[in-house]
Design a protein around this motif. Structure first.
Motif, PDB file in Angstrom:
ATOM      1  N   PHE A   1       0.842  -1.200   0.000  1.00  0.00           N
ATOM      2  CA  PHE A   1       0.000   0.000   0.000  1.00  0.00           C
ATOM      3  C   PHE A   1       0.880   1.253   0.000  1.00  0.00           C
ATOM      4  CE2 PHE A   1      -2.740  -2.711   3.074  1.00  0.00           C
ATOM      5  CZ  PHE A   1      -3.074  -3.584   2.050  1.00  0.00           C
TER       6      PHE A   1
ATOM      7  N   LEU B   1      -6.520   1.409  -1.259  1.00  0.00           N
ATOM      8  CA  LEU B   1      -6.027   1.461   0.111  1.00  0.00           C
ATOM      9  C   LEU B   1      -7.054   0.891   1.088  1.00  0.00           C
ATOM     10  CD1 LEU B   1      -3.505   2.534   1.641  1.00  0.00           C
ATOM     11  CD2 LEU B   1      -4.774   4.645   2.036  1.00  0.00           C
TER      12      LEU B   1
ATOM     13  N   GLY C   1      -7.311  -2.752   0.649  1.00  0.00           N
ATOM     14  CA  GLY C   1      -6.128  -3.392   1.221  1.00  0.00           C
ATOM     15  C   GLY C   1      -6.230  -3.518   2.729  1.00  0.00           C
TER      16      GLY C   1
END
Length: 230
Positions: free
Chosen positions: A104, A139, A142
């Motif tokens: 990330f 993000l 993730g």
């Protein structure tokens, strides 16, 4: 040996506290200052006006991931005497998440290159806005994916705490319950289309929050105490 255990426990508590602080900043506060759900242009506008915060967020994320490496390794030193195999499992489940987490960070660093291209006029604002939206969508997804490991490592950790005799049993139980509720949340979100319309994640994470914050403070303040009965 008892003094060494107390010192190790307090170091674990220190790394836990760092991880909690960095995680809240990186995953909650900083994205809330930049991301506008469903609005690519709004997200880009806030990102450009908070670019320094965005860059600080990258450093905070790196620091958070590093603290999460040190935490399970320090806990292993403290808890492997309880059950070495379970302690190894605890460390493995925690550390598996770290390479994913750093991916990330790579996405965010790559976005810095896009900002340079934008300043040079090499990409349009619309393209940059689309990239910003994709960055934050990736993000958040993730973070969701990593909940698998952030949840699973809590079960062996909680079991070791429960069996240790020198950490509070109720915190061990909270950690194990936290693992279960994490898995329920992940499974529900994947299987049920409108899951979050009916289920509050804030309620589901209560056991994990009690276990993790409680254990962090206990380790930091008290270290270890022999023959704990609660």
């Amino acid at each position: 040996m008892m003094k060494n255990d107390k010192n190790t426990a307090r170091w674990a508590g220190f790394f836990y506290l760092l991880n909690v602080i960095f995680s809240v900043l990186y995953m909650e506060y900083i994205p809330s200052q930049i991301m506008v759900s469903g609005d690519a242009e709004g997200t880009l506008t806030k990102l450009l006006s908070n670019e320094t915060l965005f860059r600080i967020g990258i450093l905070v994320g790196i620091a958070g991931h590093l603290s999460f490496i040190l935490l399970p390794l320090t806990l292993y030193k403290l808890l492997n005497q309880v059950n070495k195999r379970i302690a190894i499992l605890m460390v493995a489940l925690a550390l598996i998440s770290v390479p994913v987490s750093f991916s990330f960070i790579l996405d965010q660093i790559n976005f810095l290159d896009l900002l340079k291209d934008y300043d040079l006029g090499l990409i349009t604002r619309d393209n940059l806005a689309t990239s910003a939206r994709s960055l934050y969508r990736s993000l958040m997804n993730g973070f969701f994916l990593n909940q698998v490991y952030w949840g699973l490592w809590l079960f062996p950790f909680g079991l070791l705490a429960f069996k240790s005799g020198f950490l509070p049993r109720f915190l061990g139980i909270s950690l194990m319950l936290g693992c279960i509720t994490y898995m329920v949340d992940i499974g529900g979100a994947i299987l049920i289309k409108d899951y979050y319309d009916h289920v509050s994640t804030d309620l589901l994470i209560i056991p994990a929050a009690i276990g993790e914050i409680g254990m962090c403070l206990w380790l930091l303040i008290f270290g270890t105490k022999q023959n704990i009965r609660f």
